[in-house]
Design a protein around this motif. Sequence first.
Motif, PDB file in Angstrom:
ATOM      1  N   LYS A 108       0.948  -1.035  -0.360  1.00  0.00           N
ATOM      2  CA  LYS A 108       0.177   0.096   0.271  1.00  0.00           C
ATOM      3  C   LYS A 108       0.868   1.433   0.126  1.00  0.00           C
ATOM      4  O   LYS A 108       0.404   2.333  -0.679  1.00  0.00           O
ATOM      5  CB  LYS A 108      -1.366  -0.084   1.459  1.00  0.00           C
ATOM      6  N   LYS A 155       2.575   1.532  -3.616  1.00  0.00           N
ATOM      7  CA  LYS A 155       1.451   2.526  -4.433  1.00  0.00           C
ATOM      8  C   LYS A 155       1.220   3.550  -4.282  1.00  0.00           C
ATOM      9  O   LYS A 155       0.631   4.842  -4.634  1.00  0.00           O
ATOM     10  CB  LYS A 155      -0.666   1.640  -4.196  1.00  0.00           C
ATOM     11  N   GLN A 156       1.002   4.571  -2.998  1.00  0.00           N
ATOM     12  CA  GLN A 156       0.947   5.267  -2.346  1.00  0.00           C
ATOM     13  C   GLN A 156       2.190   6.278  -3.156  1.00  0.00           C
ATOM     14  O   GLN A 156       2.301   7.532  -3.495  1.00  0.00           O
ATOM     15  CB  GLN A 156       1.044   5.886  -0.787  1.00  0.00           C
ATOM     16  N   TYR A 157       3.520   5.841  -2.386  1.00  0.00           N
ATOM     17  CA  TYR A 157       4.354   6.774  -3.603  1.00  0.00           C
ATOM     18  C   TYR A 157       3.788   6.504  -5.018  1.00  0.00           C
ATOM     19  O   TYR A 157       4.442   8.118  -5.303  1.00  0.00           O
ATOM     20  CB  TYR A 157       5.481   6.029  -3.583  1.00  0.00           C
ATOM     21  N   ASP A 184       1.850   6.952  -7.055  1.00  0.00           N
ATOM     22  CA  ASP A 184       0.338   8.240  -6.987  1.00  0.00           C
ATOM     23  C   ASP A 184       0.835   8.878  -6.535  1.00  0.00           C
ATOM     24  O   ASP A 184       0.717  10.593  -7.230  1.00  0.00           O
ATOM     25  CB  ASP A 184      -0.626   7.716  -6.247  1.00  0.00           C
ATOM     26  N   SER A 185       1.622   9.442  -5.729  1.00  0.00           N
ATOM     27  CA  SER A 185       2.543  11.082  -5.513  1.00  0.00           C
ATOM     28  C   SER A 185       3.970  11.702  -5.734  1.00  0.00           C
ATOM     29  O   SER A 185       4.091  12.784  -5.452  1.00  0.00           O
ATOM     30  CB  SER A 185       2.146  11.069  -3.589  1.00  0.00           C
ATOM     31  N   VAL A 232       5.353   9.485   2.949  1.00  0.00           N
ATOM     32  CA  VAL A 232       5.234   8.170   3.643  1.00  0.00           C
ATOM     33  C   VAL A 232       6.611   8.144   4.783  1.00  0.00           C
ATOM     34  O   VAL A 232       6.695   6.619   4.944  1.00  0.00           O
ATOM     35  CB  VAL A 232       5.289   6.646   2.590  1.00  0.00           C
TER      36      VAL A 232
END
Length: 207
Positions: A38, A41-43, A45-46, A52
Amino acid sequence: MQKNSITKKYQNLVNQINNFEDKFQTLTDNELRAHSFKLKKQYQDSKDLNSVISESFALTREASVRTLGLRHFDVQLIGGLTLNNQKIAEMKTGEGKTLVATLPAYLNALTDKGVHIVTVNDYLASRDQMSMGQIYRFLGLNTGLIQEDMTFLDRQKNYNADLTYVTNNEVAFDYLRDNMASNLNQVVLPPFNYCIVDEVDSIFIDE
């Protein structure tokens, strides 16, 4: 005075990391691994690693407790934040600098661009890849190891791992050989992303 100002600078982040501890302790091993994916994926996207940092450091600490039985102390969190900020962290023997390196190493491996951990000899590279590598593998990442007698294809494969342990001599000579290669198929090193140098005074000054 300087030491206190550094501690104060990072204290807010240390508090944020510590705030995740209770939550992560309640998760199963599989849930921790899922949280690792997760974060990746967050990285993606951003494209912002700073968003994070706290979660990734807390996740690394919990993985370390479960795999090695070692919990990062607050002073080690500060050491990891210092390394992530492209600064030198001076730590005495026995203060756990090998464990400290796992924090920024895991964070920067979330980019999928590779992390190199450079140390002074084959024994340390092999030892750390086996021991500290348990943390990364627990969190769903793979590790590589470069040793003196490796073939060209083995070097390519190991350099392309999420995290690669290598000595200063090996990475320096591979860099020189790559720069003499006539085409990209003869190159072993991927584009440089993030590197942690162990025993920085020994490698950059003595050698």
